[in-house]
Design a protein around this motif. Structure first.
Motif, mmCIF file in Angstrom:
data_model
loop_
_atom_site.group_PDB
_atom_site.id
_atom_site.type_symbol
_atom_site.label_atom_id
_atom_site.label_comp_id
_atom_site.label_asym_id
_atom_site.label_seq_id
_atom_site.Cartn_x
_atom_site.Cartn_y
_atom_site.Cartn_z
ATOM 1 N N ALA A 185 0.843 -1.204 0.000
ATOM 2 C CA ALA A 185 0.000 0.000 0.000
ATOM 3 C C ALA A 185 0.880 1.256 0.000
ATOM 4 C CB ALA A 185 -0.930 -0.020 1.222
ATOM 5 N N VAL A 186 1.947 1.243 0.805
ATOM 6 C CA VAL A 186 2.861 2.398 0.828
ATOM 7 C C VAL A 186 3.557 2.512 -0.540
ATOM 8 C CG1 VAL A 186 4.948 3.334 1.913
ATOM 9 C CG2 VAL A 186 3.153 2.315 3.334
ATOM 10 N N GLY A 187 3.863 1.367 -1.132
ATOM 11 C CA GLY A 187 4.485 1.356 -2.467
ATOM 12 C C GLY A 187 3.585 2.012 -3.508
ATOM 13 N N PHE A 188 2.253 1.779 -3.397
ATOM 14 C CA PHE A 188 1.301 2.424 -4.309
ATOM 15 C C PHE A 188 1.432 3.945 -4.219
ATOM 16 C CE2 PHE A 188 -1.563 -1.442 -4.264
ATOM 17 C CZ PHE A 188 -1.784 -1.524 -5.617
ATOM 18 N N VAL A 189 1.550 4.465 -2.980
ATOM 19 C CA VAL A 189 1.622 5.920 -2.790
ATOM 20 C C VAL A 189 2.918 6.460 -3.407
ATOM 21 C CG1 VAL A 189 1.839 7.747 -1.062
ATOM 22 C CG2 VAL A 189 0.173 5.917 -0.730
ATOM 23 N N ILE A 190 4.037 5.765 -3.137
ATOM 24 C CA ILE A 190 5.332 6.238 -3.644
ATOM 25 C C ILE A 190 5.324 6.222 -5.175
ATOM 26 C CG2 ILE A 190 7.812 5.725 -3.739
ATOM 27 C CD1 ILE A 190 7.496 4.633 -0.835
#
Ligand code: HEM
Length: 148
Positions: free
Chosen positions: A131-136
């Motif tokens: 999920a954090v990867g999606f934001v980055i």
């Protein structure tokens, strides 16, 4: 229209990422210490009512935005521009999220015991990192890439 879709995408991202960070950082550590899956299951049951619609909003708005940035869909997986590369990364993150989510829902959660808690914890942490990867990856699309 573009601005509205970006706003929807950011709202969905807040729910999906925020919910998983609360689960990973706020609920999982004490459940692991107590060897008790109940608080995790209770949170998941409540969260999925808004988390799954939020993920669906992400997928639909994300595909719309991907088409806005790279209208030729064949280029989404050709890594020719920073935008196309990051769209391919997001599609990869989506596939991994789907595989982990389905495995947890179909194979882990129905027969969950305290002994299986570490395995569920690894799933939760992995989905949170994705999920954090999606934001980055998402922020890099408008910024023209992730290189500093
Ligand atoms: C849970 C899943 C997702 C999350 C948390 C997420 C999060 C984000 C965030 C935070 C941005 C930055 C927006 C900005 O710069 O203002 C973004 C942009 C973007 N995302 Fe996603 N995203 C998700 C899924 C997807 C999917 C499945 C796609 C489809 C390929 C996608 C495509 C895009 C595109 C094209 C942008 C650029 C939007 C723009 O700035 O114009 N996203 N995403």
């Amino acid at each position: 229209m573009y601005k509205l879709i970006v706003m929807l995408h950011l709202l969905g991202a807040s729910i999906w990422v925020g919910g998983h960070l609360i689960l990973s950082l706020g609920i999982l550590p004490s459940a692991l210490r107590a060897r008790d899956p109940a608080p995790i299951l209770a949170f998941e049951q409540r969260f999925e009512k808004i988390g799954i619609p939020a993920l669906i909003v992400q997928i639909l708005s994300g595909l719309w935005l991907a088409h806005y940035w790279v209208p030729q869909h064949a280029q989404w997986v050709r890594f020719e521009t920073p935008q196309a590369t990051l769209i391919a990364v997001k599609l990869g993150l989506l596939a991994l999220t789907a595989v982990l989510g389905l495995h947890a829902r179909l194979a882990l959660i129905p027969r969950l015991t305290a002994a299986m808690l570490p395995q569920l914890a690894m799933h939760i942490v992995a989905v949170t990192l994705l999920a954090v990867g999606f934001v980055i990856a998402g922020s890099g699309i408008r910024l023209g890439g992730l290189a500093w």
